[in-house]
Scaffold this active site. Structure first.
Site, short mmCIF file in Angstrom:
data_model
loop_
_atom_site.label_atom_id
_atom_site.label_comp_id
_atom_site.label_asym_id
_atom_site.label_seq_id
_atom_site.Cartn_x
_atom_site.Cartn_y
_atom_site.Cartn_z
N ARG A 33 0.83 -1.22 0.00
CA ARG A 33 0.00 0.00 0.00
C ARG A 33 0.86 1.27 0.00
O ARG A 33 0.42 2.31 -0.48
CB ARG A 33 -0.96 -0.02 1.21
CG ARG A 33 -2.06 1.06 1.16
CD ARG A 33 -3.13 0.78 2.20
NE ARG A 33 -4.25 1.73 2.16
CZ ARG A 33 -4.42 2.73 3.02
NH1 ARG A 33 -3.55 2.94 3.98
NH2 ARG A 33 -5.47 3.54 2.91
N ILE A 59 -7.13 7.55 -0.99
CA ILE A 59 -7.01 6.09 -1.07
C ILE A 59 -7.91 5.57 0.04
O ILE A 59 -7.88 6.06 1.17
CB ILE A 59 -5.55 5.61 -0.90
CG1 ILE A 59 -5.44 4.08 -0.97
CG2 ILE A 59 -4.91 6.12 0.40
CD1 ILE A 59 -3.99 3.56 -1.02
N SER A 60 -8.76 4.60 -0.28
CA SER A 60 -9.74 4.10 0.67
C SER A 60 -9.07 3.45 1.88
O SER A 60 -7.96 2.94 1.81
CB SER A 60 -10.67 3.08 0.01
OG SER A 60 -11.39 3.69 -1.03
N GLN A 61 -9.81 3.44 2.97
CA GLN A 61 -9.37 2.79 4.21
C GLN A 61 -9.27 1.27 3.96
O GLN A 61 -10.16 0.68 3.36
CB GLN A 61 -10.44 3.07 5.26
CG GLN A 61 -10.16 2.49 6.61
CD GLN A 61 -11.39 2.59 7.52
OE1 GLN A 61 -12.38 3.24 7.18
NE2 GLN A 61 -11.30 1.95 8.66
N PRO A 62 -8.19 0.62 4.41
CA PRO A 62 -8.03 -0.81 4.17
C PRO A 62 -9.24 -1.65 4.61
O PRO A 62 -9.65 -2.58 3.90
CB PRO A 62 -6.78 -1.17 4.98
CG PRO A 62 -5.98 0.08 4.96
CD PRO A 62 -6.97 1.21 5.02
#
Ligand code: SAH
Length: 208
Positions: A33, A59-62
């Protein structure tokens, strides 16, 4: 900062927060990431938070990426997935080895260009990218067995419902900022079923 231990800690956190799919967890461990964010933010890449990637996007949260991937691919026996909102391509990279082919649409061409290069550098070849308006889907390769939308729509986009194959699954955040609900939409023979997966927070799916 990007060590195996740091990544394992993230995976453990996602497990603690209900992510069950081993395939998805192993992808969260494997996908670097830190290569999807600016160098200045690399040290925070394995925190379970969304991060800015420039041009007003994130960037989206994992956890969200894991939850959406898990929901999309549960009982999935299809081949093609349409993704709307490629962004930096992190969600794309997490899904890539788990499906045969991904078609992905991003409205900001500069972002898409960088992402195309990044996916190639990571040896990901089963992804076809296109600049465009995700509200229109990508008619050329429809219908899709799965559709994943990584920006929030005020309502279900009609063209995407049309482009979902019978038996197909769509995961999409729906609602205004602050009140978004992650929906799983299942296309049955003659109707659609909706299941709520809980509250989420996404940038808006821009129209046009
Ligand atoms: N999938 C990314 C997160 C993307 S953020 C990840 O893995 O981190 C949402 C993305 O949707 C942004 O890049 C934004 O430019 C894009 N987007 C917003 N509206 C869109 C539209 N109508 N069509 C295509 N992409 C759109």
């Amino acid at each position: 900062m990007t060590s195996a231990r740091t990544r394992d800690r993230l995976v453990q956190r996602l497990k603690d927060h209900g992510i069950r799919s081993e395939a998805v967890l192993s992808q969260i461990r494997n996908v670097p990431r830190h290569l999807f964010v600016d160098e200045a933010l690399a040290s925070r890449a394995y925190e379970d938070t969304a991060l800015p990637i420039g041009l007003g996007q994130t960037i989206s949260q994992p956890w969200v990426v894991a939850r959406m991937t898990e929901a999309l691919l549960e009982d999935f026996d299809g081949e093609s997935v349409l993704e709307i909102g490629t962004g930096c391509g992190y969600q794309t990279a997490v899904m890539a080895p788990l499906v045969k082919k991904i078609y992905t649409v991003e409205r900001i061409p500069e972002l898409m260009k960088k992402t195309r290069r990044r996916l190639r550098d990571l040896d990901i070849y089963n992804v076809q990218l296109r600049p465009g308006d995700g509200w229109e889907g990508w008619p050329k390769y429809a219908p899709y067995d799965g559709i994943i939308v990584t920006a929030a729509a005020p309502r279900l986009p009609e063209k995407l419902l049309e482009q979902l194959a019978p038996g197909g699954r769509m995961v999409i955040p729906v609602g205004p900022p602050g009140f978004q609900d992650l929906l799983l939409v299942l296309r049955k023979d003659d109707h659609f079923e909706e299941v709520s997966l809980g509250a989420v927070s996404f940038v808006p799916l821009v129209q046009g």
